[in-house]
Design an enzyme around this catalytic site. Sequence first.
Site, PDB file in Angstrom:
ATOM      1  N   ASP A  49       0.827  -1.209   0.000  1.00 28.43           N
ATOM      2  CA  ASP A  49       0.000   0.000   0.000  1.00 28.43           C
ATOM      3  C   ASP A  49       0.864   1.262   0.000  1.00 28.43           C
ATOM      4  O   ASP A  49       0.783   2.101   0.906  1.00 28.43           O
ATOM      5  CB  ASP A  49      -0.935   0.011   1.216  1.00 28.43           C
ATOM      6  CG  ASP A  49      -2.036  -1.026   1.122  1.00 28.43           C
ATOM      7  OD1 ASP A  49      -2.384  -1.424  -0.004  1.00 28.43           O
ATOM      8  OD2 ASP A  49      -2.551  -1.447   2.172  1.00 28.43           O
ATOM      9  N   GLU A 227     -11.704  -2.104  -2.420  1.00 32.97           N
ATOM     10  CA  GLU A 227     -11.047  -1.258  -1.427  1.00 32.97           C
ATOM     11  C   GLU A 227      -9.925  -0.476  -2.112  1.00 32.97           C
ATOM     12  O   GLU A 227      -9.768  -0.530  -3.337  1.00 32.97           O
ATOM     13  CB  GLU A 227     -10.481  -2.106  -0.277  1.00 32.97           C
ATOM     14  CG  GLU A 227      -9.515  -3.183  -0.719  1.00 32.97           C
ATOM     15  CD  GLU A 227      -9.119  -4.129   0.401  1.00 32.97           C
ATOM     16  OE1 GLU A 227      -9.716  -4.063   1.498  1.00 32.97           O
ATOM     17  OE2 GLU A 227      -8.200  -4.947   0.180  1.00 32.97           O
TER      18      GLU A 227
END
EC number: 3.2.1.99
Length: 383
Positions: A49, A227
């Site tokens: 991420d 997401e």
Amino acid sequence: MVHITLPGLLLCLCLYLSVAPANPLNAHARVSDTTAFPLPNEGHVVAHDPSIVRHHEHFYLFKGGIHIPVFRASNLSGPWERLGTVLNGPSLVQKQNQRRPWAPMVTQWKNRFYCFYSISQNGKRNSAIGVASSDSVEPGGWTDHGPLINTGHGPGSGVYPFNVSNAIDPAFFADPITGQPYLQYGSYWKGIFQVPLAEDLLSVENATHPNTDHLVFLPKKKPKPNEGVFMSYRAPYYYAWFSHGQCCHFKTQGFPKEGNEYSIRVGRSTSVHGPFVDRDNKDLLNGGGSVVYGSNHGKVYAPGGLGVLPGANGEPDVLYYHYHNASIGFAQGDARLGWNYLDYVDGWPVPRAPSNPGNSLQPPSSVSLQIVAFLCLVILFTL
């Protein structure tokens, strides 16, 4: 008759190990060998991420981890220098995993830097998005302001959309037309949402009844693995990017069916509020989302956790993300930075193949092993 000698066998073994993958592909991982997507430019840094900002001729990379690690490089392909962390200790968010925030997103807004981050647990809605700010992008001057929004429990968690969503994977976007700042967030459950922020970015505008936009949702499917939202703009379109599928935990949860791992998807709209639709004109609120980048070449697995850097100095926009190199491993700590320049075809983003083959991830090849087999035969016949 061929006499196989121990030195010959040892030499063959050494040759094989020199070209064989360091960590052979797990038999349960089904890595697509499609060539529909280009190989990535390698970032040469471990990152899950990632969030990247460009400042003063340098790139700064932030990633999930203890106190939010910070790296700096003059090139997206490194070398990356670790500078320290955003936080000096646990987050002020009073929830579990305070020491290890997830999925930071860093931006510059009106000469100040802001780091939005998540505090959560796997599979739980008791989450929060916190925010820290600093006059400098580098470590040492960041102030943690604590939670911006809560879901599950905590102040404001009963307000829509926080009462139906999961406060992780924050993204920041300032509308280039109106200047209004927004926070996008969400994972599984009711999907991905957008709320306006106050001018100082430290609170939600009209927090007891925010002007909410529902951006992405899977209405008829369980689970609902959308997401990692990111919003970008290239006139005349706003682009809502997101990751779809199983992101990680392959060692503990197993590998999903091929195609159900992370992939990068997108929809577009002429309004920041949506509706966002994909190439087939399917609304992202009805399960839409065009796949921009997915597993490929038998090597790249589960790309996601993305961001888009606007082009600078005449260069194209950059799509960056984490992915797993199937020759290295599938643990959380094996996720690596990859990136590609973006072209736009009929207004849709398309990743560009690396222009420097030496910097790109190379697909697996049987040629090296064939050469080793030939050399082994030569050795065994001559020793």
